[in-house]
Write an enzyme that holds these catalytic residues in place. Structure first.
Site, mmCIF file in Angstrom:
data_model
loop_
_atom_site.group_PDB
_atom_site.id
_atom_site.type_symbol
_atom_site.label_atom_id
_atom_site.label_comp_id
_atom_site.label_asym_id
_atom_site.label_seq_id
_atom_site.Cartn_x
_atom_site.Cartn_y
_atom_site.Cartn_z
ATOM 1 N N HIS A 88 -22.810 -13.016 33.277
ATOM 2 C CA HIS A 88 -21.794 -12.371 32.445
ATOM 3 C C HIS A 88 -21.360 -13.394 31.388
ATOM 4 O O HIS A 88 -21.393 -14.601 31.640
ATOM 5 C CB HIS A 88 -20.613 -12.023 33.371
ATOM 6 C CG HIS A 88 -19.530 -11.222 32.746
ATOM 7 N ND1 HIS A 88 -18.579 -11.772 31.921
ATOM 8 C CD2 HIS A 88 -19.210 -9.903 32.837
ATOM 9 C CE1 HIS A 88 -17.727 -10.837 31.544
ATOM 10 N NE2 HIS A 88 -18.093 -9.691 32.088
ATOM 11 N N CYS A 147 -21.159 -7.183 28.718
ATOM 12 C CA CYS A 147 -20.912 -8.628 28.571
ATOM 13 C C CYS A 147 -22.113 -9.438 29.067
ATOM 14 O O CYS A 147 -21.948 -10.470 29.726
ATOM 15 C CB CYS A 147 -19.646 -9.054 29.304
ATOM 16 S SG CYS A 147 -18.180 -8.282 28.649
ATOM 17 N N ASP A 202 -20.149 -17.349 40.683
ATOM 18 C CA ASP A 202 -19.323 -16.291 40.118
ATOM 19 C C ASP A 202 -19.402 -15.108 41.093
ATOM 20 O O ASP A 202 -20.422 -14.416 41.160
ATOM 21 C CB ASP A 202 -19.854 -15.921 38.733
ATOM 22 C CG ASP A 202 -19.139 -14.714 38.130
ATOM 23 O OD1 ASP A 202 -18.330 -14.077 38.842
ATOM 24 O OD2 ASP A 202 -19.397 -14.402 36.955
ATOM 25 N N GLN A 217 -18.463 -9.790 41.219
ATOM 26 C CA GLN A 217 -19.017 -8.498 41.654
ATOM 27 C C GLN A 217 -19.376 -8.508 43.139
ATOM 28 O O GLN A 217 -19.955 -7.543 43.640
ATOM 29 C CB GLN A 217 -20.268 -8.146 40.839
ATOM 30 C CG GLN A 217 -19.995 -7.898 39.373
ATOM 31 C CD GLN A 217 -19.119 -6.673 39.126
ATOM 32 O OE1 GLN A 217 -18.956 -5.801 39.992
ATOM 33 N NE2 GLN A 217 -18.543 -6.607 37.948
ATOM 34 N N LYS A 250 -11.163 -6.352 40.500
ATOM 35 C CA LYS A 250 -12.442 -5.757 40.905
ATOM 36 C C LYS A 250 -12.486 -5.563 42.420
ATOM 37 O O LYS A 250 -13.536 -5.276 42.996
ATOM 38 C CB LYS A 250 -13.605 -6.631 40.435
ATOM 39 C CG LYS A 250 -13.737 -6.658 38.900
ATOM 40 C CD LYS A 250 -14.899 -7.468 38.463
ATOM 41 C CE LYS A 250 -14.835 -7.861 37.006
ATOM 42 N NZ LYS A 250 -15.029 -6.755 36.062
HETATM 43 N N1 PMP Z 1 -18.325 -12.286 36.018
HETATM 44 C C1 PMP Z 1 -18.813 -11.101 36.382
HETATM 45 C C2 PMP Z 1 -20.081 -11.033 37.189
HETATM 46 C C3 PMP Z 1 -18.116 -9.933 36.037
HETATM 47 O O1 PMP Z 1 -18.598 -8.747 36.403
HETATM 48 C C4 PMP Z 1 -16.920 -10.038 35.297
HETATM 49 C C5 PMP Z 1 -16.147 -8.794 34.870
HETATM 50 N N2 PMP Z 1 -16.934 -7.771 34.366
HETATM 51 C C6 PMP Z 1 -16.460 -11.304 34.952
HETATM 52 C C7 PMP Z 1 -17.180 -12.407 35.335
HETATM 53 C C8 PMP Z 1 -15.177 -11.486 34.200
HETATM 54 O O2 PMP Z 1 -14.105 -11.052 34.974
HETATM 55 P P1 PMP Z 1 -12.649 -10.904 34.356
HETATM 56 O O3 PMP Z 1 -12.814 -10.070 33.106
HETATM 57 O O4 PMP Z 1 -11.875 -10.219 35.424
HETATM 58 O O5 PMP Z 1 -12.155 -12.265 34.050
#
Ligand code: PMP
Length: 410
Positions: A127, A368, A204, A207, A230
């Site tokens: 991401h 993203c 990270d 998910q 999430k």
């Molecule tokens: N890493 C991953 C794998 C994500 O799916 C996301 C959110 N889509 C993020 C980072 C960023 O998370 P946040 O917008 O809650 O900071």
């Protein structure tokens, strides 16, 4: 069709007030859970209870409300510690979310631990939150990023990963589950491989945490981060876990109140862990709600959560795979929570708009993960993503709606 059995009672939907509505005259089918999940009543009530009874600033007050708020805030930290099995509560830093956790590390670890000309290794399925902060961090050190590539079936290429790690980069930062593909990565193996070359690892887990049990001691990762929103908690709260010995060595990220132990006109001493990394007033209610969400997930149990997830993915994959002219990305296991696809000859945005007209909320676009979309050769995909309150009927409705969208658009 018989799918994997789930033991999650469909009455669970009554716990989520937001699901009880119609969109464009159709019952809401919410399949944008990888973007954000909905909050159960228990979490919403915890938020109300906090503001109705103990709202107060933490860590400083002698008065009774402040002490109660501080106790609840630190109890929430302990709940998070237990949830990911960290050795100590001091290893749990509250942040605004995964993005802030990674920025904290990119600034702090980046300045202290990336050498001049150093390298950070990422994977091709990160991401932007686990990519752009590291771009900035290596640029500051005149260094560079290296990427673990994917094989044709969207698995991380482990022999190439090993070659990259053998060059002893400053860090491996890798996602446990890809938000764009749903691919579950072999992070335990990657961590073992990285450590064999003395390379620390950030995982990270944005998910992952709502879908599978995470034990940071068993994984032996050095850092782990995730977002509350999430995993059935509100927005604005997240976590950075770090091994105590490492966090102790790292400089603070933001400066101000709470993160100091002593301030003089021209110099200051910094607070102990985890407060050194928590400048300013924290999101107290949100941390308490995160703990409530953890209790909610734990009451369901990860065996049930995982079986439910598999059932939904099976149903959605079978329904969508039966439609001609559909490209489904990373269709095979190991997967969790996400199915990403395109209708050949149709734009993902148009598909999303048509599904919305039928009451079905999905995410469309690059998720993203723009460089990954480049590898897929598309500007984006349609992504349906699941949570514990989704049903097989919803997965089947998705497939029926995509079939209709295809007939309208091609
Ligand atoms: N890493 C991953 C794998 C994500 O799916 C996301 C959110 N889509 C993020 C980072 C960023 O998370 P946040 O917008 O809650 O900071």
């Amino acid at each position: 069709m018989i799918y994997e059995n789930s033991t999650i009672d469909r009455n669970i939907r009554a716990d989520f007030p937001i699901l009880q509505q119609e969109v464009h005259g159709m019952p809401l089918v919410y399949l944008a859970n990888a973007a954000t999940t909905q909050n159960p009543k228990a979490v919403l009530e915890a938020m109300c209870r906090y503001y109705e009874s103990i709202n107060s600033n933490v860590h400083r007050g002698v008065h009774s409300l402040s002490q109660q708020a501080t106790t609840a805030h630190e109890a929430a930290r302990e709940t998070v510690r237990g949830f990911i099995n960290a050795a100590e509560a001091e290893e749990i830093v509250f942040t605004r979310g995964t993005t802030e956790s990674i920025n904290l590390l990119a600034q702090s670890f980046g300045s202290a631990c990336i050498p001049q000309g150093g390298t950070v290794v990422l994977s091709q399925m990160e991401h932007h939150a686990n990519l752009v902060p590291w771009q900035e961090a290596v640029v500051r050190k005149g260094g560079r990023l290296a990427y673990i590539p994917m094989t044709d079936d969207f698995q991380l290429d482990l022999p190439v990963a090993e070659n990259l790690l053998a060059q002893k980069p400053a860090l491996l930062a890798v996602t446990q589950v890809s938000n764009a593909l749903g691919r579950v990565n072999p992070i335990k193996e990657l961590i073992r491989m990285a450590h064999a070359y003395g390379v620390p690892v950030l995982v990270d887990g944005a998910q992952a945490v709502a879908h599978m049990p995470v034990d940071v001691q068993d994984l032996d990762c050095d850092f782990y981060c995730f977002s509350g929103h999430k995993m059935y908690a509100p927005m604005g709260i997240g976590v950075l876990y770090g091994k105590k010995a490492l966090l102790e060595q790292l400089p603070p990220y933001q400066f101000g109140g709470e993160m100091i132990s002593e301030v003089h006109w021209h110099e200051s001493r910094y607070n102990r862990l985890p407060f050194k990394f928590e400048a300013g007033t924290p999101a107290v209610a949100e941390a308490i709600c995160l703990a409530e969400a953890i209790r909610y997930i734990e009451a369901l149990g990860f065996d049930a959560v995982k079986a439910h997830d598999r059932m939904l993915l099976e149903a959605a994959t079978e329904g969508l795979a039966a439609i001609d002219g559909l490209d489904i990305y990373a269709k095979e296991q190991p997967k969790c929570g996400v199915i990403s696809f395109n209708i050949q000859g149709a734009h993902h945005y148009d598909v999303g708009v048509i599904l919305d007209q039928m009451g079905i909320a999905v995410r469309t676009g690059h998720h993203c993960a723009q460089p990954l979309m480049g590898i897929l050769g598309v500007s984006g995909t349609v992504r349906a993503s699941f949570a514990v309150y989704n049903t097989v009927e919803e997965a089947e409705q998705l497939a029926a709606a995509v079939r209709k969208a295809k007939n309208m658009l091609t």
